[in-house]
Write a protein that holds these residues in place. Structure first.
Motif, short mmCIF file in Angstrom:
data_model
loop_
_atom_site.label_atom_id
_atom_site.label_comp_id
_atom_site.label_asym_id
_atom_site.label_seq_id
_atom_site.Cartn_x
_atom_site.Cartn_y
_atom_site.Cartn_z
N ARG A 82 47.64 48.29 30.05
CA ARG A 82 46.70 47.76 29.02
C ARG A 82 45.68 46.70 29.31
NH1 ARG A 82 46.11 43.92 25.36
NH2 ARG A 82 47.65 42.21 26.57
N LEU A 83 46.09 46.06 30.16
CA LEU A 83 45.17 44.99 30.75
C LEU A 83 43.83 45.68 31.52
CD1 LEU A 83 47.32 42.08 31.45
CD2 LEU A 83 45.85 42.19 29.70
N GLU A 84 44.34 46.77 32.17
CA GLU A 84 43.36 47.39 33.07
C GLU A 84 42.32 48.16 32.02
OE1 GLU A 84 45.16 48.89 37.41
OE2 GLU A 84 46.07 49.61 35.38
N GLN A 85 42.98 48.91 31.04
CA GLN A 85 41.98 49.21 30.12
C GLN A 85 40.81 48.29 29.42
OE1 GLN A 85 44.55 51.20 27.26
NE2 GLN A 85 45.20 52.65 28.83
N LEU A 86 41.28 47.16 29.51
CA LEU A 86 40.30 46.15 29.02
C LEU A 86 39.20 45.61 29.87
CD1 LEU A 86 42.95 43.92 26.86
CD2 LEU A 86 41.31 45.57 26.12
N GLY A 87 39.65 46.15 31.13
CA GLY A 87 38.54 45.78 32.27
C GLY A 87 39.24 44.86 33.42
N ALA A 88 40.46 44.55 33.37
CA ALA A 88 41.15 43.71 34.40
C ALA A 88 41.37 44.59 35.65
CB ALA A 88 42.48 43.00 34.08
N THR A 89 41.61 44.22 36.74
CA THR A 89 41.87 44.70 37.91
C THR A 89 43.21 44.17 38.73
OG1 THR A 89 40.36 43.46 39.32
CG2 THR A 89 39.57 45.52 38.41
N ARG A 90 44.00 45.21 39.40
CA ARG A 90 45.14 44.69 40.07
C ARG A 90 44.71 44.05 41.31
NH1 ARG A 90 49.95 48.91 38.91
NH2 ARG A 90 48.93 49.79 36.89
N ILE A 91 45.23 42.96 41.87
CA ILE A 91 44.84 42.08 43.07
C ILE A 91 46.09 42.30 43.88
CG2 ILE A 91 44.30 40.07 43.98
CD1 ILE A 91 42.16 41.30 42.29
N ALA A 92 47.36 42.15 43.54
CA ALA A 92 48.39 42.14 44.44
C ALA A 92 49.72 42.27 43.62
CB ALA A 92 48.39 40.74 45.14
N PHE A 93 50.82 43.03 44.04
CA PHE A 93 52.18 42.69 43.57
C PHE A 93 52.87 41.77 44.35
CE2 PHE A 93 56.16 45.33 42.26
CZ PHE A 93 56.26 44.83 41.18
N VAL A 94 53.30 40.74 43.69
CA VAL A 94 54.01 39.78 44.53
C VAL A 94 55.31 39.72 44.64
CG1 VAL A 94 54.19 37.06 44.87
CG2 VAL A 94 52.08 38.39 44.03
N ARG A 95 56.10 39.72 45.65
CA ARG A 95 57.59 39.77 45.76
C ARG A 95 58.46 40.66 44.85
NH1 ARG A 95 58.84 33.34 45.51
NH2 ARG A 95 57.68 32.68 47.25
N ARG A 97 57.80 41.19 41.91
CA ARG A 97 58.28 40.73 40.79
C ARG A 97 57.14 40.59 39.53
NH1 ARG A 97 60.95 35.41 42.66
NH2 ARG A 97 60.60 35.06 40.76
N TRP A 98 55.94 40.39 40.23
CA TRP A 98 54.71 40.10 39.20
C TRP A 98 53.42 40.65 39.88
CZ3 TRP A 98 56.92 35.82 41.87
CH2 TRP A 98 56.08 35.23 42.61
N TRP A 99 52.35 40.86 39.09
CA TRP A 99 51.10 41.23 39.22
C TRP A 99 50.24 40.07 39.16
CZ3 TRP A 99 49.25 45.30 41.76
CH2 TRP A 99 49.86 46.36 41.90
N VAL A 100 49.49 39.89 40.19
CA VAL A 100 48.22 39.07 40.24
C VAL A 100 47.28 40.15 39.96
CG1 VAL A 100 46.61 37.56 41.33
CG2 VAL A 100 49.18 37.70 41.88
N MET A 101 46.45 39.63 38.81
CA MET A 101 45.42 40.41 38.11
C MET A 101 44.22 39.39 38.06
SD MET A 101 47.08 43.05 35.68
CE MET A 101 45.91 44.12 35.76
N GLN A 102 42.89 40.30 38.13
CA GLN A 102 41.67 39.60 37.68
C GLN A 102 40.98 40.01 36.79
OE1 GLN A 102 39.39 38.54 41.34
NE2 GLN A 102 37.39 39.41 40.26
N ALA A 103 40.41 39.16 36.03
CA ALA A 103 39.90 39.60 34.47
C ALA A 103 38.48 39.75 35.02
CB ALA A 103 39.77 38.25 33.61
N PRO A 104 37.52 40.55 34.01
CA PRO A 104 36.40 40.85 34.35
C PRO A 104 35.37 39.50 34.56
CG PRO A 104 37.07 42.23 32.46
CD PRO A 104 38.16 41.20 32.95
N SER A 105 35.74 38.64 34.04
CA SER A 105 35.14 37.33 34.34
C SER A 105 35.35 36.76 35.78
CB SER A 105 35.51 36.30 33.30
OG SER A 105 37.08 36.06 33.39
N GLY A 106 36.44 37.07 36.65
CA GLY A 106 36.64 36.76 37.89
C GLY A 106 37.89 35.74 37.74
#
Length: 127
Positions: A82-95, A97-106
């Motif tokens: 859902r967040l990717e559809q809003l323009g976010a990008t996946r950065i890393a899947f950690v342990r 257990r969770w995704w680090v993501m980046q908003a279009p704003s950085g």
């Protein structure tokens, strides 16, 4: 259908020891310290918050100090998509257990599984 909500304000601290940072933020926010070493590895400290407030977590980091948000969800894959559809990008899947993501704003943020026993109020419902 899945749910998500803001769950945690994470104060990233580029320090050797979180004790002084936890003491400062405890006094600044008038919140007691729950723990200065949540997992026994010196990486996380937590302040006491009420069940209907976001968790306040301090995290020892190597990058520059900053603040980031965690969004909790009952369906990690659906919320990330859902967040990717809003323009976010996946950065890393950690342990795994969770995704680090980046908003279009950085801005960096994390998408995590529910953090409290009760998923709680203020839920967003996504179809």
């Amino acid at each position: 259908m899945h749910h998500s909500r803001l769950c945690t304000v994470v104060i990233d601290c580029k320090v050797d020891d979180l004790k002084d940072a936890a003491t400062f933020w405890s006094r600044a926010l008038n919140k007691r310290i729950a723990t200065v070493d949540q997992d026994g590895d010196g990486r996380y400290a937590e302040l006491v918050t009420e069940a209907d407030e976001p968790i306040i977590l301090l995290q020892r980091v190597e990058h520059e100090s900053r603040v980031h948000l965690d969004i909790e969800t009952d369906n990690l894959d659906a919320e990330v998509e859902r967040l990717e559809q809003l323009g976010a990008t996946r950065i890393a899947f950690v342990r795994d257990r969770w995704w680090v993501m980046q908003a279009p704003s950085g801005h960096r943020f994390c998408v995590v599984r529910p953090q409290r026993e009760k998923f709680g109020p203020h839920l967003n419902r996504w179809e």
